[in-house]
Structures are given as structure tokens and as C-alpha cells.
Design a protein around this motif. Structure first.
Motif, PDB file in Angstrom:
ATOM      1  N   VAL A  34       0.823  -1.218   0.000  1.00  0.00           N
ATOM      2  CA  VAL A  34       0.000   0.000   0.000  1.00  0.00           C
ATOM      3  C   VAL A  34       0.853   1.264   0.000  1.00  0.00           C
ATOM      4  O   VAL A  34       0.324   2.366   0.093  1.00  0.00           O
ATOM      5  CB  VAL A  34      -1.004   0.014   1.180  1.00  0.00           C
ATOM      6  N   ARG A  35       2.166   1.094  -0.116  1.00  0.00           N
ATOM      7  CA  ARG A  35       3.062   2.254  -0.178  1.00  0.00           C
ATOM      8  C   ARG A  35       2.715   3.074  -1.423  1.00  0.00           C
ATOM      9  O   ARG A  35       2.568   2.543  -2.509  1.00  0.00           O
ATOM     10  CB  ARG A  35       4.520   1.811  -0.225  1.00  0.00           C
ATOM     11  N   GLY A  36       2.564   4.369  -1.245  1.00  0.00           N
ATOM     12  CA  GLY A  36       2.219   5.254  -2.352  1.00  0.00           C
ATOM     13  C   GLY A  36       0.724   5.391  -2.584  1.00  0.00           C
ATOM     14  O   GLY A  36       0.295   6.164  -3.427  1.00  0.00           O
ATOM     15  N   CYS A  37      -0.072   4.643  -1.838  1.00  0.00           N
ATOM     16  CA  CYS A  37      -1.534   4.737  -1.961  1.00  0.00           C
ATOM     17  C   CYS A  37      -2.058   5.826  -1.027  1.00  0.00           C
ATOM     18  O   CYS A  37      -1.381   6.238  -0.088  1.00  0.00           O
ATOM     19  CB  CYS A  37      -2.178   3.401  -1.591  1.00  0.00           C
ATOM     20  N   SER A  38      -3.273   6.281  -1.264  1.00  0.00           N
ATOM     21  CA  SER A  38      -3.897   7.316  -0.427  1.00  0.00           C
ATOM     22  C   SER A  38      -4.702   6.675   0.694  1.00  0.00           C
ATOM     23  O   SER A  38      -5.623   5.892   0.431  1.00  0.00           O
ATOM     24  CB  SER A  38      -4.829   8.186  -1.266  1.00  0.00           C
ATOM     25  N   LEU A  39      -4.355   7.026   1.936  1.00  0.00           N
ATOM     26  CA  LEU A  39      -5.096   6.523   3.089  1.00  0.00           C
ATOM     27  C   LEU A  39      -6.469   7.193   3.131  1.00  0.00           C
ATOM     28  O   LEU A  39      -6.576   8.412   3.053  1.00  0.00           O
ATOM     29  CB  LEU A  39      -4.334   6.813   4.383  1.00  0.00           C
TER      30      LEU A  39
END
Length: 102
Positions: A34-39
Motif C-alpha cells: 500500500v506504499r504510495g496509496c492514499s489513506l
């Protein structure tokens, strides 16, 4: 007098139905995925045995309920450690961070 006993098989299917899009939410415990994804937010769902048939299906139901919540929030992925059942197998919770990736 003869008695005939008819035993209907008990289907081990969950009681929580998947909502559209829920099956496409990717569940992972690997933060790298999930690195680089929007929380979006953190989500916790709970379920108890009144909503499920037994301890076996409660795990399936809690995952479905969590995926439904994630899909409703617009998440594509969820970082989670999976479901947590109580000692009696009569209740479960599932917590995770919801992300929009891609």
C-alpha cells in the motif's frame, strides 16, 4: 406407528452478503503493497453469533463485512492483520487501514 425423521443438511454459508465491488478489495498485511496509496481511514467492523451460523462461518462473515465497508468507502486495498475471534468463537472484529491505490 412409524416415525420418519427427515434431516435437512445444514449449509455452512455465511449470513453476510457481499456488496458490489467488495470482492475486488485486496486485503494485505504487507505495508509495502500500500506504499504510495492514499489513506482513506481506519475501519473496524464487528460481528457476533446472532449474525452468523457458527464459529466457522463467523470468520467468513467478518471478512465479507469488512470488505463491504472498504468498498463503500471507495477503498481498493486494506492493510489488516485479519479477523480476531473471541475465545468462544462467538464474536469477531476486524480492523484495518483503507487505501485507494492506482
Amino acid at each position: 406407528m412409524r416415525w420418519i425423521v427427515v434431516v435437512a443438511p445444514l449449509a455452512l454459508v455465511g449470513c453476510v452478503a457481499a456488496k458490489p465491488g467488495a470482492e475486488t478489495v485486496r486485503l494485505t498485511s504487507n505495508v509495502e503493497q500500500v506504499r504510495g496509496c492514499s489513506l482513506i481511514r481506519q475501519e473496524t467492523v464487528g460481528i457476533h453469533n446472532l449474525e452468523s451460523i457458527n464459529a466457522v462461518t463467523i470468520q467468513k462473515d467478518i471478512v465479507t463485512k469488512f470488505r463491504n465497508a472498504a468498498a463503500s468507502a471507495g477503498a481498493t486495498d486494506a492493510l489488516t492483520q485479519g479477523p480476531s475471534l473471541n475465545a468462544f468463537g462467538t464474536a469477531a472484529t476486524m480492523t484495518g487501514d483503507l487505501y485507494r491505490c492506482g
